[in-house]
Design a protein around this motif. Sequence first.
Motif, PDB file in Angstrom:
ATOM      1  N   VAL A 224       0.842  -1.191   0.000  1.00  0.00           N
ATOM      2  CA  VAL A 224       0.000   0.000   0.000  1.00  0.00           C
ATOM      3  C   VAL A 224       0.880   1.245   0.000  1.00  0.00           C
ATOM      4  CG1 VAL A 224      -1.893  -1.153   1.206  1.00  0.00           C
ATOM      5  CG2 VAL A 224      -0.137   0.053   2.519  1.00  0.00           C
ATOM      6  N   PRO A 225       0.402   2.350  -0.591  1.00  0.00           N
ATOM      7  CA  PRO A 225       1.182   3.588  -0.535  1.00  0.00           C
ATOM      8  C   PRO A 225       1.368   4.048   0.907  1.00  0.00           C
ATOM      9  CG  PRO A 225      -0.568   3.738  -2.183  1.00  0.00           C
ATOM     10  CD  PRO A 225      -0.833   2.506  -1.377  1.00  0.00           C
ATOM     11  N   SER A 226       2.599   4.401   1.242  1.00  0.00           N
ATOM     12  CA  SER A 226       2.913   4.858   2.591  1.00  0.00           C
ATOM     13  C   SER A 226       3.288   6.337   2.627  1.00  0.00           C
ATOM     14  CB  SER A 226       4.063   4.031   3.174  1.00  0.00           C
ATOM     15  OG  SER A 226       4.392   4.453   4.478  1.00  0.00           O
ATOM     16  N   GLU A 227       4.137   6.779   1.694  1.00  0.00           N
ATOM     17  CA  GLU A 227       4.523   8.184   1.600  1.00  0.00           C
ATOM     18  C   GLU A 227       4.701   8.583   0.142  1.00  0.00           C
ATOM     19  OE1 GLU A 227       5.780   6.801   5.575  1.00  0.00           O
ATOM     20  OE2 GLU A 227       6.645   6.206   3.650  1.00  0.00           O
ATOM     21  N   LEU A 228       4.295   9.796  -0.176  1.00  0.00           N
ATOM     22  CA  LEU A 228       4.618  10.424  -1.454  1.00  0.00           C
ATOM     23  C   LEU A 228       5.630  11.520  -1.148  1.00  0.00           C
ATOM     24  CD1 LEU A 228       2.275  11.472  -4.335  1.00  0.00           C
ATOM     25  CD2 LEU A 228       3.969  13.085  -3.446  1.00  0.00           C
ATOM     26  N   ILE A 229       6.796  11.419  -1.770  1.00  0.00           N
ATOM     27  CA  ILE A 229       7.906  12.322  -1.475  1.00  0.00           C
ATOM     28  C   ILE A 229       8.211  13.140  -2.730  1.00  0.00           C
ATOM     29  CG2 ILE A 229      10.325  12.462  -0.767  1.00  0.00           C
ATOM     30  CD1 ILE A 229       9.843   9.569   0.454  1.00  0.00           C
ATOM     31  N   VAL A 230       8.084  14.453  -2.620  1.00  0.00           N
ATOM     32  CA  VAL A 230       8.473  15.335  -3.722  1.00  0.00           C
ATOM     33  C   VAL A 230       9.911  15.765  -3.462  1.00  0.00           C
ATOM     34  CG1 VAL A 230       7.974  17.442  -5.002  1.00  0.00           C
ATOM     35  CG2 VAL A 230       6.106  16.135  -3.976  1.00  0.00           C
ATOM     36  N   LEU A 231      10.828  15.257  -4.285  1.00  0.00           N
ATOM     37  CA  LEU A 231      12.246  15.542  -4.102  1.00  0.00           C
ATOM     38  C   LEU A 231      12.656  16.842  -4.770  1.00  0.00           C
ATOM     39  CD1 LEU A 231      13.444  11.907  -4.729  1.00  0.00           C
ATOM     40  CD2 LEU A 231      13.556  13.120  -2.546  1.00  0.00           C
ATOM     41  N   SER A 232      12.010  17.161  -5.876  1.00  0.00           N
ATOM     42  CA  SER A 232      12.313  18.375  -6.620  1.00  0.00           C
ATOM     43  C   SER A 232      11.111  18.680  -7.512  1.00  0.00           C
ATOM     44  CB  SER A 232      13.574  18.185  -7.473  1.00  0.00           C
ATOM     45  OG  SER A 232      13.300  17.361  -8.597  1.00  0.00           O
ATOM     46  N   PRO A 233      11.086  19.810  -8.207  1.00  0.00           N
ATOM     47  CA  PRO A 233       9.956  20.086  -9.091  1.00  0.00           C
ATOM     48  C   PRO A 233       9.775  19.061 -10.207  1.00  0.00           C
ATOM     49  CG  PRO A 233      11.149  22.108  -8.615  1.00  0.00           C
ATOM     50  CD  PRO A 233      11.974  20.982  -8.066  1.00  0.00           C
ATOM     51  N   SER A 234      10.778  18.243 -10.453  1.00  0.00           N
ATOM     52  CA  SER A 234      10.686  17.268 -11.547  1.00  0.00           C
ATOM     53  C   SER A 234      10.818  15.818 -11.088  1.00  0.00           C
ATOM     54  CB  SER A 234      11.770  17.553 -12.600  1.00  0.00           C
ATOM     55  OG  SER A 234      13.066  17.444 -12.020  1.00  0.00           O
ATOM     56  N   GLU A 235      10.765  15.556  -9.775  1.00  0.00           N
ATOM     57  CA  GLU A 235      10.988  14.184  -9.292  1.00  0.00           C
ATOM     58  C   GLU A 235      10.120  13.873  -8.083  1.00  0.00           C
ATOM     59  OE1 GLU A 235      14.666  11.222  -7.963  1.00  0.00           O
ATOM     60  OE2 GLU A 235      15.007  13.374  -8.200  1.00  0.00           O
ATOM     61  N   ILE A 236       9.350  12.794  -8.200  1.00  0.00           N
ATOM     62  CA  ILE A 236       8.522  12.277  -7.117  1.00  0.00           C
ATOM     63  C   ILE A 236       8.943  10.838  -6.833  1.00  0.00           C
ATOM     64  CG2 ILE A 236       6.172  11.556  -6.475  1.00  0.00           C
ATOM     65  CD1 ILE A 236       5.104  13.832  -8.208  1.00  0.00           C
TER      66      ILE A 236
END
Length: 294
Positions: A224-236
């Motif tokens: 199951v999804p646990s975390e959505l991490i936005v690392l930069s404006p172009s990378e998730i």
Amino acid sequence: MTTALAAGLAAALLLAGCAPAEPRAESSPPPDAPASDVYVEEFEPAVARTATGDEWQLLMQSESYRTTAAILSEDGATFRVLRDDNGEDTCSQAPVRLMVLDADTILITYDYVGDPGQICTLTATTRVDEFQVPPGVAPEGMEVRFATGNSFEQPLTFDAPSASTPVPLPSVTPFDGVVAPVASAAQSALMPGTDPTQRPPVLVADDDTFTIIRQDRAEPCTFVPSELIVLSPSEISIHYRSLESDGDGASCSIDPVDRADVFDIPAGVSGPVSVTITREHWIFGAAIIEPATT
């Protein structure tokens, strides 16, 4: 600890390995981007050293064997992670990212070191990674979770609308561990490949959301999804956790189940965005950072 048990654990990880964590050069954020309070450190993957006999003994507790441990240095500046891995260096895994999720939790992401086309034997060893303690945390007692990425998979991509206002990045959005609905027949048909058990995930996006259609297993052995991490404006990066626990495997079907996870497009991304997936398996669990032993 028997070699057979260690080999089985290494097999469950698929492949494995690791090395001294060398920080990766980071790109500078946009000049108008506000500062983020989320700590992320990235590393160049390198093969980890093998544990010494004394370090291997740290995995033994009351005659039972644990697959991971996290040991704080005497000066409190660094901590070591001891973990089971593949015995072949080129079939091992290495840390690529350390992230502080909250005051109590560190997430370390590993990826494969070797060539995707190689054939690996199921040998096993214990490897050691050493990390600097992140700033601003009290390390003793923190939980260290372990994720596995797969750089052999092609990143999923979509085009996001232009961000109107810069937001602090990196950012983390936690989820409640809800099992995704089963994909529709039309959604399943979007996954390429003829092997019904090894079809790569696909991503479909609209103006406000994106959907990841992926192969999974039936409950209780689902991810199951646990975390959505936005690392930069172009990378998730989307991190999945297994709901399986010890003893569940016998009740799980080996047949794949296609699922569709729907996510809101997060603030701060724009233009072409790549989405990578990491997974956390129950076998390797988490480690609690413990004080150094004498």
